[in-house]
Design an enzyme around this catalytic site. Structure first.
Site, PDB file in Angstrom:
ATOM      1  N   GLY A   1      23.299  29.199 -63.711  1.00 40.55           N
ATOM      2  CA  GLY A   1      23.517  29.597 -62.327  1.00 40.55           C
ATOM      3  C   GLY A   1      24.520  28.648 -61.694  1.00 40.55           C
ATOM      4  N   MET A   2      25.730  29.140 -61.451  1.00 39.96           N
ATOM      5  CA  MET A   2      26.803  28.292 -60.926  1.00 39.96           C
ATOM      6  C   MET A   2      27.039  28.628 -59.459  1.00 39.96           C
ATOM      7  SD  MET A   2      29.405  28.162 -64.190  1.00 39.96           S
ATOM      8  CE  MET A   2      30.381  26.826 -63.469  1.00 39.96           C
ATOM      9  N   SER A   3      26.773  27.647 -58.593  1.00 38.62           N
ATOM     10  CA  SER A   3      26.825  27.855 -57.145  1.00 38.62           C
ATOM     11  C   SER A   3      28.169  27.500 -56.537  1.00 38.62           C
ATOM     12  CB  SER A   3      25.746  27.007 -56.473  1.00 38.62           C
ATOM     13  OG  SER A   3      26.018  25.624 -56.680  1.00 38.62           O
TER      14      SER A   3
ATOM     15  N   GLY B   1      29.009  24.306 -56.673  1.00 34.91           N
ATOM     16  CA  GLY B   1      28.759  22.908 -56.333  1.00 34.91           C
ATOM     17  C   GLY B   1      28.914  22.016 -57.550  1.00 34.91           C
ATOM     18  N   VAL B   2      28.862  20.720 -57.315  1.00 33.15           N
ATOM     19  CA  VAL B   2      29.119  19.774 -58.398  1.00 33.15           C
ATOM     20  C   VAL B   2      27.985  19.740 -59.420  1.00 33.15           C
ATOM     21  CG1 VAL B   2      28.140  17.803 -57.126  1.00 33.15           C
ATOM     22  CG2 VAL B   2      29.853  17.403 -58.912  1.00 33.15           C
ATOM     23  N   ASP B   3      26.745  19.913 -58.995  1.00 35.80           N
ATOM     24  CA  ASP B   3      25.612  19.780 -59.914  1.00 35.80           C
ATOM     25  C   ASP B   3      25.603  20.886 -60.964  1.00 35.80           C
ATOM     26  OD1 ASP B   3      24.714  17.539 -58.459  1.00 35.80           O
ATOM     27  OD2 ASP B   3      23.696  18.834 -57.024  1.00 35.80           O
TER      28      ASP B   3
ATOM     29  N   MET C   1      25.577  33.774 -58.068  1.00 36.54           N
ATOM     30  CA  MET C   1      24.668  34.651 -57.331  1.00 36.54           C
ATOM     31  C   MET C   1      25.095  34.790 -55.877  1.00 36.54           C
ATOM     32  SD  MET C   1      20.921  33.338 -58.612  1.00 36.54           S
ATOM     33  CE  MET C   1      21.377  31.703 -59.171  1.00 36.54           C
TER      34      MET C   1
ATOM     35  N   CYS D   1      12.787  31.140 -52.295  1.00 32.66           N
ATOM     36  CA  CYS D   1      14.016  31.594 -52.950  1.00 32.66           C
ATOM     37  C   CYS D   1      14.016  31.205 -54.422  1.00 32.66           C
ATOM     38  CB  CYS D   1      15.236  31.012 -52.243  1.00 32.66           C
ATOM     39  SG  CYS D   1      16.813  31.466 -53.006  1.00 32.66           S
TER      40      CYS D   1
ATOM     41  N   GLY E   1      21.451  23.557 -61.759  1.00 33.50           N
ATOM     42  CA  GLY E   1      21.843  22.187 -61.444  1.00 33.50           C
ATOM     43  C   GLY E   1      20.785  21.414 -60.688  1.00 33.50           C
TER      44      GLY E   1
ATOM     45  N   CYS F   1      20.768  28.258 -47.071  1.00 25.57           N
ATOM     46  CA  CYS F   1      22.045  28.844 -47.474  1.00 25.57           C
ATOM     47  C   CYS F   1      22.545  29.898 -46.498  1.00 25.57           C
ATOM     48  CB  CYS F   1      21.915  29.434 -48.873  1.00 25.57           C
ATOM     49  SG  CYS F   1      20.587  30.623 -49.081  1.00 25.57           S
TER      50      CYS F   1
END
Length: 392
Positions: free
Chosen positions: A18-20, A22-24, A44, A109, A133, A208
């Site tokens: 799951g890639m948001s 963000g860095v994590d 997502m 969530c 992350g 979010c």
């Protein structure tokens, strides 16, 4: 959903991260690819931005996620879970606020979207595991149950197990947490070393779907104001509020009741919400006794293992994120648990979650429904059960 909880060789294991944006999650994807896993990403979209506002950052986040995926050399899928988010998270969020409680939508969530809708969708794409992350870890039980324990992340300043306590052990077992073994500075160092556009990106804060908006302004779009009095514990009216839902226990800012000469200069804090009278009770001083609770009652508990360790047990608990672990005794009761703390706790808030730990293991948690103070009668729900138990 049966699955071996111990990953097979990375080269034969397909993981969707799951890639948001963000860095994590960027570093999580890189770590897995570096370890030899078959890695793909998924971005997502959980909130419908067509609300006429300028606060959502989904397009920027998607562009960042795509840039990182390209840099790593992996495919990036996109999927919308906005309907699931609205039905399973946001409507509950509004319902809780309208009832005067202060919910934590990030927990729901995670349970309903990130570790249910996303995981189920990833399986249709052929994934053996998902990854996120989050700063947390898992440990397979290897007892044939297909479950894993949820462990604190190694970085005590970033541990996010509090937010994942409602995810079942079966779903934890299907998830990898690469950055849970690292501290945040190391994650940023890796991202910078790899040239990711996210390496210096600010950590997301707040909820979010609210973004940078003032929370009260956002809430007013969905819940009408319900003005009422702000009173002292003895009933003296000292101000007005626009709605109990805009305030939380322990809150200092935003009360608008400064400058009351007869009360001195000590700051005011929210101590209680009188839902029947629509009155906010405020007290002076950060350490006022009315701000402290000896115990609480929760609603139904999500146990990561599926059941509590015992009917009564000692452990540590948190009633808010990043709070130091607090010693307590937990008793399982009908529809929840009773928690008695060794030390009275400040600003325990109905609607928030109490989460239990034994060592590094997160046992689970539930939503706080009621609290009581020292020298205060137990909630009727507990008195009833106590009277039943006294016959044995």
């Amino acid at each position: 959903m049966t699955q071996n909880t111990e990953p097979q060789s990375p080269a034969h294991t397909r993981v969707i991260v799951g890639m948001s944006g963000g860095v994590d999650s960027s570093v999580a994807a890189w770590l897995l690819k570096d370890q030899g896993y078959q890695v793909e990403g998924l971005f997502m979209k959980n909130w419908d931005e067509d609300d006429g506002t300028e606060y959502c950052t989904a397009m920027t986040d998607l562009a960042d996620a795509q840039a990182v995926a390209d840099a790593i050399g992996i495919k990036l899928h996109t999927a919308s879970f906005a309907a699931e988010y609205w039905d399973r998270v946001f409507e509950h969020f509004l319902s809780e606020y309208s009832a005067g409680r202060t919910p934590n939508p990030d927990i729901l969530c995670n349970k309903e979207v990130k570790f249910r809708a996303f995981l189920d969708y990833a399986v249709t794409l052929g994934a053996d595991y998902i990854a996120t992350g989050h700063y947390t870890r898992q440990r397979p039980l290897n007892d044939g149950s297909g479950k894993a324990q949820l462990l604190k992340g190694l970085d005590p300043n970033k541990d996010q197990s509090y937010f994942l306590h409602a995810v079942s052990g079966e779903r934890i077992a299907r998830t990898l947490f690469p950055v849970g073994e690292l501290e945040k500075p190391e994650v940023r160092r890796i991202a910078e070393e790899q040239g990711f556009v996210t390496h210096d990106k600010k950590d997301s804060t707040g909820i979010c779907f609210i973004g940078e908006r003032k929370f009260t302004d956002f809430l007013k779009q969905y819940l009408p104001a319900q003005p009422g009095n702000i009173e002292t514990p003895d009933g003296t009216v000292i101000g007005k509020h626009q709605g109990l839902m805009y305030h939380t226990i322990g809150q200092r800012q935003g009360l608008g009741i400064g400058g009351l000469a007869e009360f001195g200069d000590e700051p005011w804090y929210v101590a209680e919400k009188d839902l029947k009278r629509n009155v906010l009770i405020a007290v002076q001083g950060k350490h006022h006794p009315l701000l402290f609770s000896r115990g609480l009652v929760s609603g139904p508990v999500d146990w990561v293992a599926g059941e509590p360790p015992a009917q009564k047990f000692r452990c540590k608990a948190k009633t808010r994120y990043r709070q130091p672990d607090q010693d307590c005794e937990v008793t399982v009761i009908d529809g929840g648990v009773k928690v008695v703390f060794d030390d009275a706790q400040r600003a325990v808030t109905p609607g928030q979650s109490v989460v239990f730990y034994q060592g590094e293991v997160c046992l689970g948690g539930g939503v706080i429904e009621q609290t009581w103070r020292d020298n205060e009668a137990l909630p009727a729900r507990l008195e009833h059960q106590a009277s039943e138990g006294s016959d044995t």
